[in-house]
Design an enzyme around this catalytic site. Structure first.
Site, PDB file in Angstrom:
ATOM      1  N   ASN A 186      93.922  41.790  15.941  1.00 24.57           N
ATOM      2  CA  ASN A 186      93.818  40.303  16.112  1.00 24.57           C
ATOM      3  C   ASN A 186      92.541  40.304  17.275  1.00 24.57           C
ATOM      4  OD1 ASN A 186      94.027  37.873  17.474  1.00 24.57           O
ATOM      5  ND2 ASN A 186      95.651  38.110  18.517  1.00 24.57           N
ATOM      6  N   TRP A 187      91.370  39.476  16.636  1.00 25.44           N
ATOM      7  CA  TRP A 187      90.179  39.694  17.302  1.00 25.44           C
ATOM      8  C   TRP A 187      89.905  38.435  18.365  1.00 25.44           C
ATOM      9  CZ3 TRP A 187      86.515  40.750  12.382  1.00 25.44           C
ATOM     10  CH2 TRP A 187      86.972  41.931  11.908  1.00 25.44           C
ATOM     11  N   LYS A 188      90.999  37.546  18.522  1.00 27.52           N
ATOM     12  CA  LYS A 188      91.069  36.650  19.406  1.00 27.52           C
ATOM     13  C   LYS A 188      89.954  35.703  19.451  1.00 27.52           C
ATOM     14  CE  LYS A 188      94.348  38.971  21.878  1.00 27.52           C
ATOM     15  NZ  LYS A 188      95.462  39.520  22.943  1.00 27.52           N
TER      16      LYS A 188
ATOM     17  N   HIS B 261     101.687  33.167  19.055  1.00 25.26           N
ATOM     18  CA  HIS B 261     101.115  34.114  19.787  1.00 25.26           C
ATOM     19  C   HIS B 261     101.487  33.571  21.059  1.00 25.26           C
ATOM     20  CE1 HIS B 261      98.283  36.506  21.849  1.00 25.26           C
ATOM     21  NE2 HIS B 261      98.464  37.478  20.810  1.00 25.26           N
TER      22      HIS B 261
ATOM     23  N   GLU C 264      99.650  33.904  23.582  1.00 26.78           N
ATOM     24  CA  GLU C 264      98.503  32.996  24.330  1.00 26.78           C
ATOM     25  C   GLU C 264      98.548  31.659  23.930  1.00 26.78           C
ATOM     26  OE1 GLU C 264      95.386  35.804  23.143  1.00 26.78           O
ATOM     27  OE2 GLU C 264      96.603  37.286  24.526  1.00 26.78           O
TER      28      GLU C 264
ATOM     29  N   GLU D 193     106.203  40.987  21.156  1.00 23.03           N
ATOM     30  CA  GLU D 193     104.653  41.438  21.999  1.00 23.03           C
ATOM     31  C   GLU D 193     105.319  40.695  23.383  1.00 23.03           C
ATOM     32  OE1 GLU D 193     100.838  41.236  20.053  1.00 23.03           O
ATOM     33  OE2 GLU D 193     101.402  39.171  20.152  1.00 23.03           O
TER      34      GLU D 193
ATOM     35  N   GLY E 176      97.027  42.478  26.647  1.00 19.98           N
ATOM     36  CA  GLY E 176      95.808  42.675  27.585  1.00 19.98           C
ATOM     37  C   GLY E 176      95.868  43.311  28.847  1.00 19.98           C
TER      38      GLY E 176
ATOM     39  N   SER F   9      98.895  46.131  24.254  1.00 22.44           N
ATOM     40  CA  SER F   9      98.072  47.270  24.566  1.00 22.44           C
ATOM     41  C   SER F   9      98.374  48.564  23.989  1.00 22.44           C
ATOM     42  CB  SER F   9      98.344  47.612  26.245  1.00 22.44           C
ATOM     43  OG  SER F   9      98.048  46.443  26.946  1.00 22.44           O
TER      44      SER F   9
HETATM   45  P1  PGA Z   1      96.327  43.638  23.207  1.00 25.04           P
HETATM   46  O1  PGA Z   1      96.841  42.210  22.422  1.00 25.04           O
HETATM   47  O2  PGA Z   1      96.494  44.728  22.256  1.00 25.04           O
HETATM   48  O3  PGA Z   1      94.945  43.538  23.701  1.00 25.04           O
HETATM   49  O4  PGA Z   1      97.191  43.818  24.404  1.00 25.04           O
HETATM   50  C1  PGA Z   1      97.753  42.228  21.525  1.00 25.04           C
HETATM   51  C2  PGA Z   1      97.970  40.840  20.955  1.00 25.04           C
HETATM   52  O5  PGA Z   1      97.652  39.745  21.842  1.00 25.04           O
HETATM   53  O6  PGA Z   1      98.170  40.581  19.814  1.00 25.04           O
END
Ligand code: PGA
Length: 250
Positions: free
Chosen positions: A9-11, A95, A97, A167, A173, A213
């Site tokens: 996931n490149w966000k 997700h 976020e 998650e 993150g 992470s």
């Molecule tokens: P992260 O993100 O690996 O940077 O913790 C995971 C995600 O948001 O899917």
């Protein structure tokens, strides 16, 4: 045996030029990996360029989100049809976020999931508890609400097109990964919920990814857990060597 699935996931972390460079550097490494499904999830604007670059490879391209309406006056939104046209076969919904920064609710997440399935696409339904919920002992209650609200009433055929990503919000993150046993416990619980909503056979075929992470150093132990079927990787998917390390571990 479920095949594992690693998705990067490149966000909102790559321009189109950076996304192309990243996709290009994954190409060589990933063609030599067998037995794992691999996907990248670029920002919307970079999708067509990344699809072009990865055409003919085994790396799939997905989207980070989608809107549930087919078309119309929804300023700023992207429909399933637009994603399909761009070459995407799946999208994330719910997700952390989007839930916690953009305020998405369980009912909205469900509408998005239904839209993807109706359009013939696959979906990754993201679920996970906050640190407060974990400390209050309500992790399972949170997961149950999210999984039921996300999937109750979905047909068996549709369920096979859904991956659930566990998650934990506190691990995304932050550099804090759930331990392999914490993650396995949550995955086993989710597998049980899926068996209740569908049946044992369907639940056994659905993939449950861990995210939060994930890095090459912890991927091996996470992936050997019986109910962990892959990873949804954020930060480490932006570095080709780390992402490849995770894919190898899967
Ligand atoms: P992260 O993100 O690996 O940077 O913790 C995971 C995600 O948001 O899917």
């Amino acid at each position: 045996m479920r095949k594992s699935f690693v998705a990067g996931n490149w966000k909102m972390a790559t321009t189109t030029a950076q996304a192309k460079a990243l996709a290009g550097s994954l190409l060589d490494g990933i063609t030599s990996v067998e037995g794992v499904d691999v996907a990248v999830i670029p920002p919307f604007l970079a999708i067509p360029a990344v699809v072009d670059l990865l055409r003919g490879s085994t790396i799939a391209v997905g989207a980070q989100d989608v809107y549930f309406e087919k078309s119309g006056a929804f300023t700023g939104e992207i429909s399933c049809e637009m994603l399909i046209e761009a070459g995407c076969g799946f999208a994330l919904v719910g997700h952390s976020e989007r839930r916690h920064i953009l305020g998405e609710t369980d009912p909205l997440v469900r509408k998005k999931l239904d839209a993807l399935l109706a359009a013939g696409m696959d979906a990754i339904l993201c679920v996970g508890e906050t640190i407060e919920e974990r400390e209050a002992g309500s992790t399972e209650a949170r997961l149950e609400t999210q999984v039921r609200s996300g999937l109750e009433g979905v047909t068996l055929e549709q369920a096979r097109r859904v991956t659930v990503a566990y998650e934990p919000v506190w691990a995304i993150g932050t550099g804090k990964t759930a331990t392999a046993s914490q993650a396995q416990e949550a995955h086993r619980f989710i597998r049980g919920l899926l068996a209740g909503l569908f049946d044992e056979e369907t639940a056994g075929k659905m993939r449950i990814q861990y995210g939060g992470s994930v890095k090459p150093e912890n991927a091996g132990e996470l992936m050997t857990q019986p109910d962990i079927d892959g990873a949804l990787v954020g930060g480490a998917s932006l570095k080709p060597a780390s992402f490849l390390g995770i894919v190898q571990a899967a």
